[in-house]
Design an enzyme around this catalytic site. Structure first.
Site: not given
Length: 148
Positions: A29-30, A86, A93, A99, A101
């Protein structure tokens, strides 16, 4: 225009890619909430979990288990890992593309986690975060090469 995850899957946007297969991309995750915050991103554009193909849904948990083992082997999340999907706009979301996490946790990190959740999209310290992501990507790629 494609969503950000479709663009990453097509190679049009950069990412700290850790693993890929026919159904998923695994990347950092950025805007991480914790060190080694990993995303499992569907290759198919499926906004919700129920939109994902049955074959991909069947493989999601097995891949997540393998990633959890790799995170722990690399020293992240030994005390716990949050698995979070989410699923829809009301659930926070931000990108309408499925996606999951994996957020490594440790005892006593709640205050820092909440602070990071509130400030994660601010540009402060992005170069420090970027350097950390590069280190974590190499470490986790090596961990994923192991057989568990």
């Amino acid at each position: 225009m494609d969503c950000v995850f479709c663009a990453i899957a097509a190679g049009r946007l950069p990412a700290h890619l850790l693993h890929e297969d026919e159904h998923f991309l695994v990347l950092l995750d950025i805007y991480p909430l914790r060190p080694a915050h990993v995303l499992v991103v569907s290759r198919e554009h499926a906004p919700l979990l129920t939109d994902l193909s049955a074959d991909a849904r069947d493989r999601l948990l097995a891949l997540t288990a393998r990633l959890s083992q790799a995170l722990r082997w690399a020293g992240y999340g030994r005390e716990g890992i949050n698995l979070l999907v989410n699923d829809g706009p009301a659930s926070n979301q931000h990108v309408p593309h499925l996606h999951l996490h994996l957020i490594p946790r440790r005892r006593g990190d709640l205050t820092g986690l909440l602070w990071r959740a509130l400030t994660r999209f601010l540009p402060l310290g992005r170069s420090v975060v970027q350097a950390r992501l590069e280190r974590e990507a190499e470490q986790l790629k090596n961990a994923l090469k192991l057989e568990f």
